[in-house]
Design a protein around this motif. Structure first.
Motif, short mmCIF file in Angstrom:
data_model
loop_
_atom_site.label_atom_id
_atom_site.label_comp_id
_atom_site.label_asym_id
_atom_site.label_seq_id
_atom_site.Cartn_x
_atom_site.Cartn_y
_atom_site.Cartn_z
N LYS A 189 -0.41 -13.02 19.88
CA LYS A 189 -0.60 -11.66 20.39
C LYS A 189 0.67 -10.86 20.09
O LYS A 189 1.50 -10.60 20.96
N PRO A 190 0.85 -10.47 18.81
CA PRO A 190 2.08 -9.79 18.42
C PRO A 190 2.08 -8.31 18.79
O PRO A 190 1.05 -7.74 19.14
N GLY A 191 3.27 -7.71 18.67
CA GLY A 191 3.40 -6.28 18.88
C GLY A 191 4.51 -5.91 19.84
O GLY A 191 4.82 -6.67 20.77
N ALA A 192 5.16 -4.77 19.59
CA ALA A 192 6.19 -4.21 20.47
C ALA A 192 7.29 -5.22 20.78
O ALA A 192 7.66 -5.44 21.94
N SER A 193 7.81 -5.83 19.71
CA SER A 193 8.93 -6.78 19.83
C SER A 193 8.62 -7.94 20.78
O SER A 193 9.50 -8.46 21.46
N GLY A 194 7.36 -8.33 20.82
CA GLY A 194 6.96 -9.48 21.63
C GLY A 194 6.57 -9.13 23.05
O GLY A 194 6.10 -10.01 23.80
N THR A 195 6.70 -7.89 23.45
CA THR A 195 6.44 -7.54 24.86
C THR A 195 4.94 -7.52 25.19
O THR A 195 4.57 -7.71 26.34
N ILE A 196 4.09 -7.31 24.19
CA ILE A 196 2.66 -7.29 24.46
C ILE A 196 2.17 -8.68 24.87
O ILE A 196 1.47 -8.85 25.88
N GLY A 197 2.53 -9.69 24.10
CA GLY A 197 2.13 -11.06 24.43
C GLY A 197 2.76 -11.55 25.72
O GLY A 197 2.12 -12.25 26.52
N THR A 198 4.03 -11.18 25.93
CA THR A 198 4.71 -11.59 27.16
C THR A 198 4.05 -10.97 28.38
O THR A 198 3.84 -11.64 29.41
N ALA A 199 3.71 -9.69 28.30
CA ALA A 199 3.04 -9.02 29.42
C ALA A 199 1.68 -9.65 29.70
O ALA A 199 1.27 -9.76 30.86
N TYR A 200 1.00 -10.08 28.65
CA TYR A 200 -0.31 -10.72 28.82
C TYR A 200 -0.18 -11.97 29.69
O TYR A 200 -0.99 -12.21 30.60
N VAL A 201 0.85 -12.77 29.42
CA VAL A 201 1.06 -13.99 30.21
C VAL A 201 1.53 -13.64 31.62
O VAL A 201 1.10 -14.25 32.60
N ALA A 202 2.41 -12.68 31.74
CA ALA A 202 2.92 -12.28 33.06
C ALA A 202 1.79 -11.85 34.00
O ALA A 202 1.88 -12.05 35.22
N LYS A 203 0.73 -11.27 33.44
CA LYS A 203 -0.39 -10.78 34.25
C LYS A 203 -1.53 -11.79 34.39
O LYS A 203 -2.52 -11.52 35.08
N ALA A 204 -1.39 -12.94 33.74
CA ALA A 204 -2.46 -13.94 33.77
C ALA A 204 -2.47 -14.68 35.11
O ALA A 204 -1.46 -14.71 35.83
N PRO A 205 -3.58 -15.31 35.47
CA PRO A 205 -3.63 -16.12 36.69
C PRO A 205 -2.60 -17.26 36.62
O PRO A 205 -2.40 -17.87 35.56
N ALA A 206 -1.98 -17.54 37.74
CA ALA A 206 -0.95 -18.59 37.80
C ALA A 206 -1.59 -19.95 38.03
O ALA A 206 -1.36 -20.61 39.05
N ASP A 207 -2.42 -20.37 37.05
CA ASP A 207 -3.13 -21.63 37.20
C ASP A 207 -2.79 -22.66 36.12
O ASP A 207 -3.36 -23.74 36.07
N GLY A 208 -1.85 -22.31 35.24
CA GLY A 208 -1.41 -23.25 34.22
C GLY A 208 -2.24 -23.26 32.96
O GLY A 208 -1.98 -24.06 32.06
N TYR A 209 -3.20 -22.35 32.85
CA TYR A 209 -4.06 -22.34 31.67
C TYR A 209 -3.68 -21.25 30.66
O TYR A 209 -4.27 -21.18 29.59
N THR A 210 -2.70 -20.42 31.01
CA THR A 210 -2.16 -19.44 30.08
C THR A 210 -0.64 -19.55 30.12
O THR A 210 -0.02 -19.29 31.14
N LEU A 211 -0.07 -19.97 28.99
CA LEU A 211 1.37 -20.21 28.90
C LEU A 211 1.95 -19.40 27.75
O LEU A 211 1.23 -18.90 26.90
N LEU A 212 3.26 -19.29 27.73
CA LEU A 212 3.96 -18.52 26.71
C LEU A 212 5.06 -19.36 26.09
O LEU A 212 5.92 -19.90 26.81
N LEU A 213 5.04 -19.51 24.76
CA LEU A 213 6.18 -20.08 24.07
C LEU A 213 6.94 -18.91 23.44
O LEU A 213 6.41 -18.22 22.57
#
Length: 326
Positions: free
Chosen positions: A70-94
């Motif tokens: 999920k590229p874009g905006a110096s990585g902030t788009i993908g990072t925001a996607y994970v930050a807003k995901a449910p905290a259940d361990g099924y969406t992670l960010l490397l």
């Protein structure tokens, strides 16, 4: 209220069943595929290592681990996607270490809204990547002394994989320490930057070792110094900048696994434990070395400290030098 023997037995069975169900629920993670977000395009270091880890982790967990770019905006788009995901361990960010500073280098209002320090859960620091000064041996120089001497008599430039990257920060810190003004030429990624250094169009680069190492054998490009406190096991013959007289110019890169805020401690422990074992695997370490990376590991606090430390230290440097992303 008195219970009959039959009622007491029924209650005991019911409580036992509930306890077993609770244990099964606690042990159920993961019960479905995990998505590993990479906030950059396919083909880069982070993407390649994400796919390596995903394969190993999926085997250990018994569930597929799917890499999703999920590229874009110096990585902030993908990072925001994970930050807003449910905290259940099924969406992670490397994420590479640029995650700590991406919002700081973007123009006001350009970054996605999330708190990089408190809005993510650190899980494990997967690797560290020392940064090197490398040069085209003809247009740049065969050692750093030659590069600096040239830079004091004529205009030289340096390539980085992007404005606002750790490599850009290193370049500006080196300029200040050496008393020179290498002009910054930002590229959109590692490959085009290295290609232009190899072709002699840009004489110097600040880069991780992996992309430039294949060109050492030809003699066209050489590693002149490493921007770390000590020499790198990946290139033990390359001196540190401090050894060459450039003090306080230490900038490294790292990668880490994060989850959304409030990720349960048991899930963090599970993932951290698996990654510490994965990072010990010889085939994983050899593949990481190809990308100029050394295995990380340790508990989650190591990643938390790296993230917070870079945010504080580089935040000041970014402000002082007026560094911005494209």
């Amino acid at each position: 209220m008195k219970l009959t023997r039959r009622q007491a037995l029924a209650m005991a069975v019911s409580l036992g069943t509930a306890a077993c169900a609770g244990t099964a629920w606690a042990q159920a993670y993961p019960s479905k595929p995990i998505t590993l977000i990479v906030a950059y395009p396919a083909g880069g270091d982070t993407d390649a290592m994400a796919r390596l880890y995903a394969e190993k982790l999926g085997t250990r967990l018994g569930q597929p681990v799917i890499v999703d770019n999920k590229p874009g905006a110096s990585g902030t788009i993908g990072t925001a996607y994970v930050a807003k995901a449910p905290a259940d361990g099924y969406t992670l960010l490397l994420a590479p270490s640029t995650v700590s500073i991406a919002q700081l280098v973007l123009k006001t209002g350009a970054g996605a809204s999330y708190d990089v320090i408190n809005g993510l859960t650190p899980i494990v620091q997967t690797g560290v990547q020392p940064l090197f000064v490398a040069a085209n041996t003809e247009t740049g120089g065969k050692d750093l002394k030659e590069v600096v001497a040239k830079a004091k008599t004529k205009t030289l430039s340096y390539a980085s994989p992007g404005s606002g990257s750790p490599m850009h920060i290193l370049g500006e810190m080196f300029n200040q320490s050496a008393g020179v003004k290498l002009s910054h030429v930002p590229y959109r990624g590692v490959a085009p930057a290295v290609n232009d250094v190899l072709g002699g169009h840009v004489p110097v680069t600040f880069m991780t070792l992996g992309p430039v190492a294949p060109h050492f054998a030809s003699g066209k490009v050489a590693a002149l110094a490493v921007a770390d406190a000590q020499r790198s096991p990946l290139a033990p013959n390359v001196p540190t900048l401090a050894e060459l007289g450039y003090k306080g110019v230490e900038v490294g890169a790292w990668q880490g696994l994060f989850g959304p805020k409030d990720l349960p401690a048991d899930i963090v422990k599970t993932l951290n434990g698996h990654f510490n074992e994965i990072l010990k695997m010889p085939d994983v370490q050899s593949k990481m070395a190809v990308f100029g990376a050394l295995p990380g590991g340790g508990d989650a606090t190591r990643l938390a400290k790296s993230n917070a430390g870079d945010y504080a230290r580089f935040g000041k440097i970014i402000k002082d030098f007026g560094i911005q992303a494209d």
